[in-house]
Design a protein around this motif. Structure first.
Motif, PDB file in Angstrom:
ATOM      1  N   PHE A   1      51.744 -26.113  34.170  1.00 16.67           N
ATOM      2  CA  PHE A   1      52.603 -25.393  33.223  1.00 16.67           C
ATOM      3  C   PHE A   1      54.027 -25.252  33.776  1.00 16.67           C
ATOM      4  CE2 PHE A   1      48.615 -23.552  31.255  1.00 16.67           C
ATOM      5  CZ  PHE A   1      48.830 -24.122  30.007  1.00 16.67           C
ATOM      6  N   GLN A   2      54.136 -25.207  35.113  1.00 14.32           N
ATOM      7  CA  GLN A   2      55.462 -25.046  35.724  1.00 14.32           C
ATOM      8  C   GLN A   2      56.393 -26.203  35.355  1.00 14.32           C
ATOM      9  OE1 GLN A   2      55.120 -24.582  39.937  1.00 14.32           O
ATOM     10  NE2 GLN A   2      57.307 -24.238  40.225  1.00 14.32           N
ATOM     11  N   TYR A   3      55.820 -27.395  35.142  1.00 11.39           N
ATOM     12  CA  TYR A   3      56.653 -28.571  34.873  1.00 11.39           C
ATOM     13  C   TYR A   3      56.652 -28.995  33.407  1.00 11.39           C
ATOM     14  CZ  TYR A   3      57.173 -28.752  39.866  1.00 11.39           C
ATOM     15  OH  TYR A   3      57.494 -28.420  41.148  1.00 11.39           O
ATOM     16  N   ALA A   4      55.975 -28.246  32.567  1.00 14.33           N
ATOM     17  CA  ALA A   4      56.007 -28.554  31.136  1.00 14.33           C
ATOM     18  C   ALA A   4      57.406 -28.267  30.605  1.00 14.33           C
ATOM     19  CB  ALA A   4      54.966 -27.720  30.404  1.00 14.33           C
ATOM     20  N   ALA A   5      57.943 -29.167  29.804  1.00 14.71           N
ATOM     21  CA  ALA A   5      59.337 -29.027  29.358  1.00 14.71           C
ATOM     22  C   ALA A   5      59.424 -29.092  27.831  1.00 14.71           C
ATOM     23  CB  ALA A   5      60.197 -30.094  30.028  1.00 14.71           C
ATOM     24  N   SER A   6      60.562 -29.559  27.324  1.00 14.27           N
ATOM     25  CA  SER A   6      60.821 -29.425  25.884  1.00 14.27           C
ATOM     26  C   SER A   6      59.878 -30.273  25.027  1.00 14.27           C
ATOM     27  CB  SER A   6      62.275 -29.780  25.578  1.00 14.27           C
ATOM     28  OG  SER A   6      62.517 -31.134  25.900  1.00 14.27           O
ATOM     29  N   GLY A   7      59.469 -31.443  25.519  1.00 12.09           N
ATOM     30  CA  GLY A   7      58.520 -32.256  24.755  1.00 12.09           C
ATOM     31  C   GLY A   7      57.203 -31.523  24.568  1.00 12.09           C
ATOM     32  N   PHE A   8      56.727 -30.928  25.654  1.00 15.63           N
ATOM     33  CA  PHE A   8      55.507 -30.136  25.612  1.00 15.63           C
ATOM     34  C   PHE A   8      55.690 -28.937  24.675  1.00 15.63           C
ATOM     35  CE2 PHE A   8      52.981 -26.564  27.171  1.00 15.63           C
ATOM     36  CZ  PHE A   8      51.715 -27.117  27.282  1.00 15.63           C
ATOM     37  N   ARG A   9      56.834 -28.302  24.760  1.00 14.85           N
ATOM     38  CA  ARG A   9      57.081 -27.114  23.930  1.00 14.85           C
ATOM     39  C   ARG A   9      56.927 -27.453  22.439  1.00 14.85           C
ATOM     40  NH1 ARG A   9      61.510 -24.451  26.077  1.00 14.85           N
ATOM     41  NH2 ARG A   9      62.884 -26.108  25.385  1.00 14.85           N
ATOM     42  N   ASP A  10      57.573 -28.529  22.004  1.00 14.94           N
ATOM     43  CA  ASP A  10      57.514 -28.863  20.583  1.00 14.94           C
ATOM     44  C   ASP A  10      56.127 -29.348  20.178  1.00 14.94           C
ATOM     45  OD1 ASP A  10      60.091 -28.117  20.416  1.00 14.94           O
ATOM     46  OD2 ASP A  10      60.922 -30.138  20.256  1.00 14.94           O
ATOM     47  N   PHE A  11      55.529 -30.183  21.035  1.00  9.00           N
ATOM     48  CA  PHE A  11      54.191 -30.732  20.732  1.00  9.00           C
ATOM     49  C   PHE A  11      53.180 -29.617  20.552  1.00  9.00           C
ATOM     50  CE2 PHE A  11      50.079 -32.564  22.022  1.00  9.00           C
ATOM     51  CZ  PHE A  11      50.035 -33.730  21.288  1.00  9.00           C
ATOM     52  N   THR A  12      53.325 -28.544  21.334  1.00 10.70           N
ATOM     53  CA  THR A  12      52.310 -27.485  21.317  1.00 10.70           C
ATOM     54  C   THR A  12      52.748 -26.246  20.542  1.00 10.70           C
ATOM     55  OG1 THR A  12      53.126 -26.513  23.371  1.00 10.70           O
ATOM     56  CG2 THR A  12      51.430 -28.228  23.578  1.00 10.70           C
ATOM     57  N   ARG A  13      53.898 -26.324  19.877  1.00 12.26           N
ATOM     58  CA  ARG A  13      54.351 -25.121  19.158  1.00 12.26           C
ATOM     59  C   ARG A  13      53.266 -24.591  18.230  1.00 12.26           C
ATOM     60  NH1 ARG A  13      56.318 -23.618  14.366  1.00 12.26           N
ATOM     61  NH2 ARG A  13      56.650 -25.709  13.544  1.00 12.26           N
ATOM     62  N   ILE A  14      52.577 -25.491  17.522  1.00 14.01           N
ATOM     63  CA  ILE A  14      51.565 -25.047  16.563  1.00 14.01           C
ATOM     64  C   ILE A  14      50.331 -24.455  17.250  1.00 14.01           C
ATOM     65  CG2 ILE A  14      52.308 -26.415  14.598  1.00 14.01           C
ATOM     66  CD1 ILE A  14      50.485 -28.628  15.361  1.00 14.01           C
ATOM     67  N   ALA A  15      50.195 -24.659  18.556  1.00 16.45           N
ATOM     68  CA  ALA A  15      49.111 -23.992  19.288  1.00 16.45           C
ATOM     69  C   ALA A  15      49.443 -22.523  19.537  1.00 16.45           C
ATOM     70  CB  ALA A  15      48.819 -24.702  20.606  1.00 16.45           C
ATOM     71  N   GLY A  16      50.614 -22.092  19.116  1.00 17.18           N
ATOM     72  CA  GLY A  16      50.957 -20.673  19.155  1.00 17.18           C
ATOM     73  C   GLY A  16      50.514 -19.940  17.897  1.00 17.18           C
ATOM     74  N   SER A  17      49.893 -20.674  16.966  1.00 11.66           N
ATOM     75  CA  SER A  17      49.454 -20.090  15.695  1.00 11.66           C
ATOM     76  C   SER A  17      48.208 -19.231  15.894  1.00 11.66           C
ATOM     77  CB  SER A  17      49.138 -21.202  14.690  1.00 11.66           C
ATOM     78  OG  SER A  17      50.214 -22.099  14.574  1.00 11.66           O
ATOM     79  N   SER A  18      47.870 -18.476  14.868  1.00  7.64           N
ATOM     80  CA  SER A  18      46.744 -17.544  14.938  1.00  7.64           C
ATOM     81  C   SER A  18      45.407 -18.272  15.115  1.00  7.64           C
ATOM     82  CB  SER A  18      46.693 -16.718  13.647  1.00  7.64           C
ATOM     83  OG  SER A  18      45.398 -16.189  13.458  1.00  7.64           O
ATOM     84  N   PRO A  19      44.661 -17.980  16.189  1.00 16.58           N
ATOM     85  CA  PRO A  19      43.368 -18.630  16.411  1.00 16.58           C
ATOM     86  C   PRO A  19      42.367 -18.323  15.290  1.00 16.58           C
ATOM     87  CG  PRO A  19      44.086 -17.488  18.403  1.00 16.58           C
ATOM     88  CD  PRO A  19      45.023 -17.092  17.309  1.00 16.58           C
ATOM     89  N   GLU A  20      42.393 -17.091  14.794  1.00 18.48           N
ATOM     90  CA  GLU A  20      41.443 -16.717  13.735  1.00 18.48           C
ATOM     91  C   GLU A  20      41.741 -17.508  12.464  1.00 18.48           C
ATOM     92  OE1 GLU A  20      43.490 -14.534  15.279  1.00 18.48           O
ATOM     93  OE2 GLU A  20      42.044 -13.739  16.743  1.00 18.48           O
ATOM     94  N   MET A  21      43.021 -17.568  12.093  1.00 20.79           N
ATOM     95  CA  MET A  21      43.412 -18.283  10.881  1.00 20.79           C
ATOM     96  C   MET A  21      43.016 -19.751  10.982  1.00 20.79           C
ATOM     97  SD  MET A  21      47.251 -18.665   9.327  1.00 20.79           S
ATOM     98  CE  MET A  21      47.712 -20.188   8.482  1.00 20.79           C
ATOM     99  N   TRP A  22      43.251 -20.368  12.142  1.00 21.58           N
ATOM    100  CA  TRP A  22      42.975 -21.800  12.268  1.00 21.58           C
ATOM    101  C   TRP A  22      41.501 -22.094  12.469  1.00 21.58           C
ATOM    102  CZ3 TRP A  22      45.693 -25.571  10.359  1.00 21.58           C
ATOM    103  CH2 TRP A  22      46.989 -25.245   9.950  1.00 21.58           C
ATOM    104  N   ARG A  23      40.762 -21.134  13.032  1.00 20.82           N
ATOM    105  CA  ARG A  23      39.294 -21.247  13.025  1.00 20.82           C
ATOM    106  C   ARG A  23      38.808 -21.309  11.570  1.00 20.82           C
ATOM    107  NH1 ARG A  23      36.831 -15.704  13.942  1.00 20.82           N
ATOM    108  NH2 ARG A  23      37.730 -15.625  11.850  1.00 20.82           N
ATOM    109  N   ASP A  24      39.314 -20.390  10.753  1.00 24.37           N
ATOM    110  CA  ASP A  24      38.878 -20.346   9.347  1.00 24.37           C
ATOM    111  C   ASP A  24      39.257 -21.618   8.600  1.00 24.37           C
ATOM    112  OD1 ASP A  24      37.822 -17.873   9.825  1.00 24.37           O
ATOM    113  OD2 ASP A  24      39.506 -16.756   8.971  1.00 24.37           O
ATOM    114  N   ILE A  25      40.491 -22.103   8.826  1.00 27.74           N
ATOM    115  CA  ILE A  25      40.926 -23.332   8.147  1.00 27.74           C
ATOM    116  C   ILE A  25      40.075 -24.516   8.611  1.00 27.74           C
ATOM    117  CG2 ILE A  25      42.814 -25.017   7.986  1.00 27.74           C
ATOM    118  CD1 ILE A  25      44.764 -22.608   8.025  1.00 27.74           C
ATOM    119  N   SER A  26      39.811 -24.596   9.918  1.00 28.92           N
ATOM    120  CA  SER A  26      39.015 -25.709  10.447  1.00 28.92           C
ATOM    121  C   SER A  26      37.626 -25.724   9.810  1.00 28.92           C
ATOM    122  CB  SER A  26      38.885 -25.591  11.971  1.00 28.92           C
ATOM    123  OG  SER A  26      40.154 -25.632  12.580  1.00 28.92           O
ATOM    124  N   LEU A  27      37.019 -24.543   9.718  1.00 30.99           N
ATOM    125  CA  LEU A  27      35.674 -24.469   9.130  1.00 30.99           C
ATOM    126  C   LEU A  27      35.719 -24.721   7.626  1.00 30.99           C
ATOM    127  CD1 LEU A  27      34.264 -21.390  11.091  1.00 30.99           C
ATOM    128  CD2 LEU A  27      33.618 -23.803  11.375  1.00 30.99           C
TER     129      LEU A  27
END
Lengths: 296, 296
Positions: free
Chosen positions: A211-237
């Motif tokens: 994580f110490q070396y993760a930079a802007s590419g990682f930030r944008d790629f994973t932005r959506i992993a900052g979304s609500s786990p409950e909401m995305w669990r429900d959408i996935s199911l």
């Protein structure tokens, strides 16, 4: 002009709908319904809603339009609670990210009143939530997909479409099945992939170093992993079959790409990367042109 | 103060290094070397370089520091061209995204002069390139990882570190192998995954329909798929062993998550998503705090 609109859930999605309708002068009274008294009080204080609804019969009495904007896991329960009090002339719509399951829930809950339910999905979202996140222009230039039922009247569909147009949205129509396949590919799968990558890294013994070396590419790629786990669990199911199909296609793609990499086949790797870069550039130019409001 | 710095490749990376050194008053003369006369002329016109180098012996004569910032596929050839003219007192460094392969290329090309090569990797990049993309503050507050060789002298490592510090960068040290494992996980794999997703979608028969509904989550997730296919082909091949290991770990993770989804195991799905969201939030808070320059 809508006289009375009832909104279940007055956070980012429902609250922004209320704000935009009011700003457009397209509604007289907005009634907010929700489980959190603090959120309701805040929505009232911010002028997002005019009335905090309590009794279901009273809230629905004389309503032109009802929007379900609570977490999708509550959709069935809310529809069941609405059903006995739903009178002719009141149209119900929703803002859920999946549609086949919502249609099934609506048929089960509303039964012979299902013609009054026009399913919808505004394509707008952020990582923020709650009444304070609600803004006037969330839907400005954004797409709203309606997935009408065979039972819906053209007039009822137009009432829902008109409300979203008043919020500045651009209306699209898909079948519920088409909708779910499309969003499995362009939204639900990317969310699953981003969550999976961050979880994968976080579980490694040297996660802190990584994580110490993760930079802007990682930030944008994973932005959506900052979304609500409950909401995305429900959408996935809720969209399980379409999401499984997209995930399988993607894993097959990764298996192919892995074989190219293991074989040091630079030409094959470059062909995949170049096709992707080209397609994304075309998409970016088309979409960003379409979604950027014309200068005033 | 460096008297003479020679830079191979005066685009975003090399040009920004030159601009930052000049801005800091840390260099007297910058000599640009490159294959494109137009780029060289433009870099001269923009004041990024003072001299367009031609003859290798003349360019390297009296140089304190040489930075390789051309596409990484050229690294071996440039090192081989430098080798006969490399005199004691001149230190060579690079800006490549992979390090084990660069170290191997340096050992092969420089042989008994390899002690003069201090490998490095500035963690800064954008999708723009060419001399016009070069800016003074690209490295301000950004990390630069040096992966020194056992043969490097402490004084030579410090000369390279000092030049990057003059550009505003924060210096880190890893072994070449550690470096490549770290960046396989947090940079190279995300790029491969983003390219793979866009290619997967672009190859579907209903690609146009899918792209039509792709929104902001898709945009951010796939931003890195807008990167140069040639550059990322080279990085993928250069870091093949570490990238294969990370890809395999990720595919195992997807296989597990697929099983949870197929079993409708909401708790297991939510556990993955929640762990990811939590880890990303912690990362975001730590990194964004560290990389945001203090208010002046």
């Amino acid at each position: 002009m809508l006289n009375k609109v009832v909104i279940f859930g007055v956070g980012l999605i429902g609250g922004s709908f209320a704000r935009a309708l009011k700003h457009a002068g397209a509604v007289n009274t907005v009634v907010g319904m929700g489980r959190s008294p603090a959120s309701m009080a805040r929505a009232l204080e911010l002028g997002i809603i005019d009335v905090v609804g309590g009794d279901m019969a009273e809230a629905l009495n004389g309503a032109d339009l009802v929007l379900l904007a609570a977490p999708v896991a509550q959709t069935g329960a809310i529809l069941a609670a609405i059903a006995p009090h739903l009178r002719p002339g009141t149209i119900v719509t929703d803002a859920g990210s999946t549609k086949s399951d919502v249609v099934a829930a609506a048929r089960a809950a509303l039964k012979d009143k299902v013609a009054q339910f026009v399913p919808g999905h505004p394509i707008a979202g952020r990582e923020t939530n709650g009444p304070d996140a609600a803004i006037i222009d969330l839907y400005q230039g954004k797409k709203v997909v309606l997935t009408p039922l065979a039972e819906n009247s053209a007039a009822d569909i137009e009432t829902v479409a008109g409300a979203w147009r008043a919020c500045g949205a651009i209306l699209h129509t898909l079948s519920p099945q088409e909708h779910d396949k499309v969003f499995a590919a362009v939204s639900h799968l990317p969310h699953l992939l981003a969550f999976a990558l961050v979880d994968d890294i976080a579980n490694k013994p040297h996660a802190a170093l990584l994580f110490q070396y993760a930079a802007s590419g990682f930030r944008d790629f994973t932005r959506i992993a900052g979304s609500s786990p409950e909401m995305w669990r429900d959408i996935s199911l809720a969209n399980q079959p379409a999401l499984l199909a997209e995930l399988d296609a993607y894993m097959a793609q990764l298996t192919t790409l892995r074989a190219h990499l293991a074989a040091s086949d630079g030409a094959a790797i470059e062909a995949v990367y170049a096709n992707a870069q080209h397609a994304r550039q075309q998409w970016s130019e088309a979409i960003e042109t379409a979604e950027t409001p014309a200068p005033k």
